[in-house]
Design a protein around this motif. Structure first.
Motif, short mmCIF file in Angstrom:
data_model
loop_
_atom_site.label_atom_id
_atom_site.label_comp_id
_atom_site.label_asym_id
_atom_site.label_seq_id
_atom_site.Cartn_x
_atom_site.Cartn_y
_atom_site.Cartn_z
N GLN A 159 22.41 -32.20 -11.00
CA GLN A 159 22.26 -32.37 -9.57
C GLN A 159 20.79 -32.25 -9.20
O GLN A 159 20.10 -31.36 -9.69
CB GLN A 159 23.09 -31.34 -8.80
N VAL A 160 20.33 -33.15 -8.35
CA VAL A 160 18.95 -33.16 -7.91
C VAL A 160 18.90 -32.71 -6.45
O VAL A 160 19.67 -33.18 -5.62
CB VAL A 160 18.34 -34.57 -8.06
N GLN A 161 17.98 -31.80 -6.16
CA GLN A 161 17.79 -31.35 -4.78
C GLN A 161 16.51 -31.97 -4.22
O GLN A 161 15.51 -32.09 -4.93
CB GLN A 161 17.68 -29.82 -4.72
N LEU A 162 16.56 -32.34 -2.96
CA LEU A 162 15.45 -33.00 -2.31
C LEU A 162 15.11 -32.29 -1.00
O LEU A 162 16.03 -31.96 -0.23
CB LEU A 162 15.78 -34.46 -2.00
N LEU A 202 4.74 -38.38 5.00
CA LEU A 202 5.95 -37.67 4.61
C LEU A 202 5.90 -37.34 3.12
O LEU A 202 5.36 -38.12 2.33
CB LEU A 202 7.19 -38.50 4.90
N SER A 203 6.46 -36.20 2.78
CA SER A 203 6.55 -35.81 1.38
C SER A 203 7.98 -35.40 1.05
O SER A 203 8.71 -34.92 1.92
CB SER A 203 5.61 -34.65 1.08
N CYS A 204 8.34 -35.61 -0.20
CA CYS A 204 9.68 -35.24 -0.67
C CYS A 204 9.51 -34.53 -2.01
O CYS A 204 9.01 -35.13 -2.97
CB CYS A 204 10.54 -36.47 -0.81
N ALA A 205 9.92 -33.27 -2.02
CA ALA A 205 9.87 -32.50 -3.25
C ALA A 205 11.24 -32.51 -3.91
O ALA A 205 12.25 -32.31 -3.23
CB ALA A 205 9.44 -31.06 -2.94
N THR A 206 11.26 -32.76 -5.20
CA THR A 206 12.52 -32.82 -5.92
C THR A 206 12.60 -31.70 -6.96
O THR A 206 11.59 -31.25 -7.49
CB THR A 206 12.68 -34.16 -6.63
N SER A 207 13.79 -31.28 -7.24
CA SER A 207 14.03 -30.29 -8.28
C SER A 207 15.41 -30.51 -8.86
O SER A 207 16.26 -31.15 -8.24
CB SER A 207 13.91 -28.87 -7.71
N GLY A 208 15.61 -30.00 -10.05
CA GLY A 208 16.91 -30.16 -10.68
C GLY A 208 16.83 -31.05 -11.91
O GLY A 208 15.79 -31.16 -12.54
N SER A 209 17.93 -31.72 -12.21
CA SER A 209 18.06 -32.50 -13.45
C SER A 209 17.46 -33.90 -13.26
O SER A 209 18.16 -34.86 -12.99
CB SER A 209 19.52 -32.61 -13.85
N ILE A 210 16.14 -33.98 -13.42
CA ILE A 210 15.44 -35.25 -13.28
C ILE A 210 14.99 -35.70 -14.66
O ILE A 210 14.11 -35.10 -15.26
CB ILE A 210 14.23 -35.11 -12.35
N PHE A 211 15.62 -36.73 -15.17
CA PHE A 211 15.21 -37.24 -16.46
C PHE A 211 15.65 -38.69 -16.55
O PHE A 211 16.52 -39.15 -15.84
CB PHE A 211 15.84 -36.42 -17.60
#
Length: 118
Positions: free
Chosen positions: A1-4, A20-29
Motif C-alpha cells: 500500500q502506498v500513502q500519499l 504543489l508537492s506530493c510525498a509518497t511512502s510505502g511499497s513503491i517499486f
C-alpha cells in the motif's frame, strides 16, 4: 500500500503561481506513474492535470499545457506540480495519484484546495 500526502495548495490571484508537492511512502517499486488530478467540488468528476512515469514520460491535460510543469524526484519519492499563469478556472481540489504499472494498483492522496480569485 502506498500513502500519499499533498501540500502547497492555497489561494492566489489570477496570473499567480503555486507549487504543489506530493510525498509518497510505502511499497513503491517497479514501473509506476504519478499523476495530478483535479476536481471542481466533491462528487464531481476528476480530470487529469498531468502525469509522469518513473521513466520520465509526461502527459498534460490540454487546459494546462504551457502553464503547468510536473516533475518527480525518484530518490525522495516525491512529485511536484508547478502551476504558473493561474486562472480562475484552475480552482479545484488537486489530488495526487500513484499507479503501479506492474499490477495497476492505485492510491490517492487526500487532496489540497487551490483557489484562484481576485
Amino acid at each position: 500500500q502506498v500513502q500519499l500526502v499533498e501540500s502547497g495548495g492555497g489561494s492566489v490571484q489570477p496570473g499567480g503561481s503555486l507549487r504543489l508537492s506530493c510525498a509518497t511512502s510505502g511499497s513503491i517499486f517497479g514501473q509506476n506513474m504519478m499523476s495530478w488530478y483535479r476536481q471542481e467540488a466533491p462528487g464531481k468528476l476528476r480530470y487529469l492535470v498531468a502525469s509522469i512515469t518513473d521513466g520520465g514520460k509526461i502527459v498534460y491535460g490540454e487546459s494546462v499545457k504551457g502553464r503547468f510543469t510536473i516533475s518527480r524526484d525518484n530518490a525522495k519519492n516525491m512529485v511536484h506540480l508547478q502551476m504558473n499563469s493561474l486562472k480562475p478556472e484552475d480552482t479545484a481540489i488537486y489530488y495526487c495519484k500513484f499507479q503501479s504499472l506492474m499490477d495497476m494498483s492505485t492510491s490517492w492522496g487526500q487532496g489540497t484546495q487551490v483557489t484562484v480569485s481576485s
